[in-house]
Design an enzyme around this catalytic site. Structure first.
Site, PDB file in Angstrom:
ATOM      1  N   ALA A  21       8.158  -0.072  -8.029  1.00 33.89           N
ATOM      2  CA  ALA A  21       9.330  -0.093  -7.252  1.00 33.89           C
ATOM      3  C   ALA A  21       9.976  -1.456  -7.535  1.00 33.89           C
ATOM      4  O   ALA A  21      10.159  -2.376  -6.704  1.00 33.89           O
ATOM      5  CB  ALA A  21       9.361  -0.048  -5.728  1.00 33.89           C
ATOM      6  N   HIS A  23       9.620  -9.158  -9.383  1.00 35.67           N
ATOM      7  CA  HIS A  23       8.484  -8.607 -10.159  1.00 35.67           C
ATOM      8  C   HIS A  23       8.903  -8.942 -12.282  1.00 35.67           C
ATOM      9  O   HIS A  23       8.036  -9.421 -12.623  1.00 35.67           O
ATOM     10  CB  HIS A  23       8.442  -7.073 -10.382  1.00 35.67           C
ATOM     11  CG  HIS A  23       7.947  -6.701  -9.297  1.00 35.67           C
ATOM     12  ND1 HIS A  23       9.017  -5.865  -8.314  1.00 35.67           N
ATOM     13  CD2 HIS A  23       6.889  -6.413  -8.409  1.00 35.67           C
ATOM     14  CE1 HIS A  23       8.212  -5.497  -7.031  1.00 35.67           C
ATOM     15  NE2 HIS A  23       7.169  -6.057  -7.227  1.00 35.67           N
ATOM     16  N   ASP A  59       3.970 -13.457  -1.964  1.00 39.45           N
ATOM     17  CA  ASP A  59       2.783 -13.450  -1.117  1.00 39.45           C
ATOM     18  C   ASP A  59       1.853 -14.714  -1.155  1.00 39.45           C
ATOM     19  O   ASP A  59       0.700 -14.635  -2.060  1.00 39.45           O
ATOM     20  CB  ASP A  59       2.260 -12.240  -1.760  1.00 39.45           C
ATOM     21  CG  ASP A  59       3.109 -10.786  -1.557  1.00 39.45           C
ATOM     22  OD1 ASP A  59       3.271 -10.104  -0.759  1.00 39.45           O
ATOM     23  OD2 ASP A  59       4.024 -10.757  -2.564  1.00 39.45           O
ATOM     24  N   ARG A  90      10.344  -3.791  -0.245  1.00 43.18           N
ATOM     25  CA  ARG A  90      10.699  -3.080   1.290  1.00 43.18           C
ATOM     26  C   ARG A  90      12.063  -3.225   1.450  1.00 43.18           C
ATOM     27  O   ARG A  90      12.467  -2.711   2.548  1.00 43.18           O
ATOM     28  CB  ARG A  90       9.625  -3.553   2.295  1.00 43.18           C
ATOM     29  CG  ARG A  90       8.220  -3.134   1.664  1.00 43.18           C
ATOM     30  CD  ARG A  90       7.242  -3.297   3.137  1.00 43.18           C
ATOM     31  NE  ARG A  90       5.906  -2.786   3.173  1.00 43.18           N
ATOM     32  CZ  ARG A  90       4.737  -2.894   2.460  1.00 43.18           C
ATOM     33  NH1 ARG A  90       4.580  -4.316   1.817  1.00 43.18           N
ATOM     34  NH2 ARG A  90       3.845  -2.305   2.461  1.00 43.18           N
TER      35      ARG A  90
END
Ligand code: AMP
Length: 300
Positions: free
Chosen positions: A47, A52, A165, A202
């Site tokens: 996704a 990314h 993260d 998300r």
């Protein structure tokens, strides 16, 4: 030897190979290694968005060949979490990876990663106890095993992870050091939408109204960083940030914490010249859990 201009264009005109087994992956990597290429790995759960792709772009600058993995790792999802509805779009992901000069996609199945009889765990101490670890029991153990496997499968020289993260990045640095894995770990800064919301797979879950309300997260954290660096008391500032999230439409707030950037130990003050700190938060808007974090550096 490192990537040269024109490499990405060359890749645009070629189809991007996808391998799904460890043996195929190892064969590709072995060929590059025997030609003395520097190899980077970018682990993802697919996704893909510009966050990314920034990892892949950074990888291209730092290595000769880039492998991106796409694997939605069941072991890092709790029983009540969104494994089944986690967004999946392999064809779209592969097209995006090709456009930024990725050389190989590794998309193993669950059976390849965890074949019948699989019985090994990687348990993360201390660094995994607080922040997301406190509300997602077992999550970082799932991250630990999948990252260990991906690194030993691909055996890259370099692996890149997002600062989005932050806790995961700190844990992976620890894991690589503790297990003497021969790989360099690089963090890549958070990519945000123009309005400041950190990109996340998300975010696709958010209704237009919640997408708008979600801005309260980076805004509250940004204000808190400014206050703390200006010398405001940490505890009161964190209370204000939580109140701003609630007022902005967030429901459950998992945490808003100031932590040491490396040890992740909670901080209740930021002394002049203290080591770098990070303001980290996780909160739920609608049914979607969002995380974010900002650097906090007190002027000396
Ligand atoms: P995920 O697919 O969510 O597991 O993320 C794969 C990698 O992309 C992780 O290293 C994330 O930290 C990184 N990543 C995700 N979102 C962002 C972002 N907005 N900016 C930078 N890196 C990100």
């Amino acid at each position: 030897m490192c990537a040269k201009a024109g490499v990405a264009e060359k890749h645009l005109s070629q189809s991007l190979p996808i391998v799904r087994s460890v043996s195929e992956l190892r064969a590709r990597v072995a060929g590059w290694r025997s030609a003395h290429r520097r190899i980077a790995l970018v682990p993802t759960m697919g996704a893909l968005h510009a966050g990314h792709l920034a990892l892949v772009t950074a990888a291209r600058e730092r290595a000769d060949r880039v492998v991106a993995s796409i694997f939605v790792n069941p072991r890092q999802f709790g029983p009540a979490e969104d494994l089944d509805r986690y967004p999946r779009d392999e064809a779209g992901d592969v097209a995006k990876l090709a456009s930024v000069g990725c050389d190989l996609v590794y998309a193993p199945t669950v059976e390849v990663m965890y074949p019948p009889g699989f019985g090994t765990r990687v348990l993360i101490d201390r660094l995994g106890d607080g922040l997301c670890g406190a509300v997602r029991p077992g999550h970082f153990d799932g991250v630990g095993i999948v990252v260990t496997k991906l690194l030993t499968q691909a055996q890259p020289d370099l692996a890149l992870f997002g600062e989005k993260d932050w806790q995961q990045l700190a844990i992976i640095r620890r894991l690589v050091a503790d297990l003497d894995l021969p790989v360099e770990v690089d963090g890549v800064p958070i990519v945000r939408d123009a309005d400041g919301l950190a990109l996340s797979s998300r975010n696709l879950y958010l209704s237009p109204e919640d997408r708008q309300r979600a801005l309260a997260l980076p805004q509250a954290l940004g204000r808190a960083v400014a206050a703390i660096t200006a010398g405001a008391p940490v505890a009161a500032t964190l209370v204000d940030a939580r109140a701003a999230l609630s007022a902005g439409g967030f429901g459950k707030i998992d945490y808003v914490e100031l932590v040491d950037a490396a040890s992740l130990e909670p901080l209740d003050r930021l002394d002049p010249g203290a080591p770098p700190a990070r303001l980290c938060a996780a909160a739920i808007i609608g049914a979607t859990r969002l995380i974010d974090n900002f650097a906090v550096v007190r002027p000396a």
